[in-house]
Design a protein around this motif. Structure first.
Motif, short mmCIF file in Angstrom:
data_model
loop_
_atom_site.label_atom_id
_atom_site.label_comp_id
_atom_site.label_asym_id
_atom_site.label_seq_id
_atom_site.Cartn_x
_atom_site.Cartn_y
_atom_site.Cartn_z
N ALA A 1 -3.81 -83.33 -28.80
CA ALA A 1 -3.93 -81.95 -29.30
C ALA A 1 -3.78 -80.95 -28.16
O ALA A 1 -4.49 -81.03 -27.14
N LEU A 2 -2.87 -80.00 -28.35
CA LEU A 2 -2.63 -78.97 -27.33
C LEU A 2 -3.66 -77.86 -27.43
O LEU A 2 -4.05 -77.45 -28.54
N PRO A 3 -4.09 -77.31 -26.28
CA PRO A 3 -4.97 -76.13 -26.33
C PRO A 3 -4.22 -74.93 -26.89
O PRO A 3 -2.99 -74.86 -26.82
N LYS A 4 -4.98 -73.99 -27.45
CA LYS A 4 -4.33 -72.77 -27.98
C LYS A 4 -3.56 -72.06 -26.87
O LYS A 4 -2.45 -71.58 -27.08
N ASN A 5 -4.15 -72.00 -25.69
CA ASN A 5 -3.52 -71.36 -24.54
C ASN A 5 -2.79 -72.43 -23.72
O ASN A 5 -3.33 -73.01 -22.79
N ARG A 6 -1.54 -72.68 -24.10
CA ARG A 6 -0.82 -73.78 -23.48
C ARG A 6 -0.53 -73.55 -22.01
O ARG A 6 -0.30 -74.49 -21.25
N ALA A 7 -0.54 -72.29 -21.59
CA ALA A 7 -0.28 -71.98 -20.18
C ALA A 7 -1.29 -72.66 -19.26
O ALA A 7 -0.99 -72.95 -18.10
N LEU A 8 -2.49 -72.96 -19.77
CA LEU A 8 -3.49 -73.63 -18.93
C LEU A 8 -2.99 -74.99 -18.47
O LEU A 8 -3.40 -75.48 -17.41
N LEU A 9 -2.11 -75.60 -19.24
CA LEU A 9 -1.61 -76.93 -18.86
C LEU A 9 -0.68 -76.87 -17.66
O LEU A 9 -0.39 -77.89 -17.05
N ARG A 10 -0.20 -75.67 -17.35
CA ARG A 10 0.66 -75.53 -16.17
C ARG A 10 -0.14 -75.27 -14.91
O ARG A 10 0.42 -75.22 -13.82
N GLY A 11 -1.45 -75.09 -15.05
CA GLY A 11 -2.29 -74.93 -13.89
C GLY A 11 -3.13 -73.67 -13.94
O GLY A 11 -2.77 -72.70 -14.63
N PHE A 12 -4.25 -73.68 -13.24
CA PHE A 12 -5.14 -72.51 -13.18
C PHE A 12 -6.04 -72.68 -11.97
O PHE A 12 -6.15 -73.77 -11.39
N ASP A 13 -6.67 -71.56 -11.58
CA ASP A 13 -7.60 -71.61 -10.46
C ASP A 13 -9.02 -71.82 -11.01
O ASP A 13 -9.40 -71.24 -12.02
N TRP A 14 -9.77 -72.63 -10.33
CA TRP A 14 -11.09 -73.02 -10.81
C TRP A 14 -12.01 -73.19 -9.61
O TRP A 14 -11.80 -74.10 -8.81
N GLY A 15 -12.95 -72.27 -9.48
CA GLY A 15 -13.90 -72.36 -8.37
C GLY A 15 -13.23 -72.42 -7.01
O GLY A 15 -13.67 -73.16 -6.14
N GLY A 16 -12.15 -71.68 -6.87
CA GLY A 16 -11.49 -71.63 -5.57
C GLY A 16 -10.46 -72.72 -5.33
O GLY A 16 -9.87 -72.79 -4.26
N ARG A 17 -10.26 -73.60 -6.31
CA ARG A 17 -9.23 -74.62 -6.13
C ARG A 17 -8.22 -74.58 -7.27
O ARG A 17 -8.51 -74.08 -8.36
N ARG A 18 -7.04 -75.10 -6.98
CA ARG A 18 -5.97 -75.13 -7.96
C ARG A 18 -6.08 -76.41 -8.79
O ARG A 18 -6.15 -77.51 -8.23
#
Ligand SMILES: [Zn+2]
Length: 276
Positions: A198-215
């Motif tokens: 199942a894909l998340p509604k915001n598919r752009a998250l699958l291309r990467g995001f910053d989280w607590g200072g890390r990629r």
């Protein structure tokens, strides 16, 4: 249940003509046991899968190797990716004496690879934080063994939630936790399998995001599916990959191996590997 057609005789693999535009099957396994049922590939059918793949010139590569186009193949060999979701104990069980249960997926495969050393236990395991593999205190040992055979340890989410039904921040935490959990095993995950496909509604998250200072970024996202993938030379990096269910039903592994065996589809065949 329909039996698969008889496996073809072993091909003379090194002499097979190259076809680097051919297809690559990416198979999806969950659990094994004595009887085939939903989400369970029987021990007998798994052994048959290995034998048929081998006889058809397939040799195992990991999903990360496929997407990065660094497949450890010799000329004439065809890549197949075996993936295992959920890190169930029937994938990899150690017995009390420390040996591998001969009836788990890894044990069945090791027995096959003893006679076929060019078909090693080289697979992609999409794990959950359950040990991994559900035996308390043995997770690190199993991860070391799998990495030693050339397998890939990859990520399958923190709680196996349906990502299409949760918030962006929950999607992020489900993906990001893999980098934290697997760091304890010395692993940085390269690929990710979506729970339930199942894909998340915001598919752009699958291309990467910053989280607590890390990629937080994966090289490939594995879906469920029903067809082989294109040649890695024709597949963009950071892409989604479709997988074939390892079952005997419609568009499953038996169907596709029959298609290849009957020449209805062409499998990728490695060309010369000394091209610099
Ligand atoms: Zn799963």
């Amino acid at each position: 249940m329909a039996l698969p057609v008889a496996a073809p005789p072993p091909a003379n693999v090194p002499s097979r003509p190259a076809n680097e535009d051919g297809l690559v099957p990416i198979l999806m396994y969950h659990r094994t046991g004595p009887v085939e049922k939903y989400m369970v590939r029987s021990e007998a059918n798994f052994k048959e899968d290995l034998a048929r793949l081998y006889a058809s010139g397939f040799r195992p590569v990991t999903l990360a190797e496929y997407v990065s186009r660094k497949m450890p193949l010799k000329p004439g060999e065809s890549p197949v990716v075996l993936t295992f979701d959920d890190s169930a104990v029937s994938q990899f069980r150690l017995l009390k004496d420390g040996t591998v249960d001969p009836k788990c997926f890894v044990g069945l495969w090791l027995a096959f690879a003893r006679k076929r050393p060019d078909f090693p236990v080289r697979a992609t395991f999409f794990v959950n934080p359950n040990g991994p593999f559900e035996q308390h205190g043995l997770g690190a040992k199993k991860v070391r063994m799998l990495l030693g055979w050339g397998s890939e340890i990859a990520w399958h989410s923190r709680t196996h939630v349906d990502l299409s039904k949760v918030s962006d921040s929950r999607v992020k935490s489900e993906l990001a936790y893999g980098f934290e959990y697997l760091a304890d095993f010395g692993v940085k995950p390269k690929t990710f399998a979506l729970p339930y496909g199942a894909l998340p509604k915001n598919r752009a998250l699958l291309r990467g995001f910053d989280w607590g200072g890390r990629r937080i970024q994966f090289e490939a996202i594995a879906l469920a599916g029903s067809a082989p993938m294109p040649s890695p030379l024709r597949h963009p990096r950071l892409g989604a990959v479709q997988r074939i269910q390892a079952y005997s039903g419609p568009y499953g592994v038996d169907y596709w191996l029959n298609r290849f065996a009957h020449g209805k589809r062409a499998q990728y065949v490695q060309g010369p590997t000394d091209r610099g």
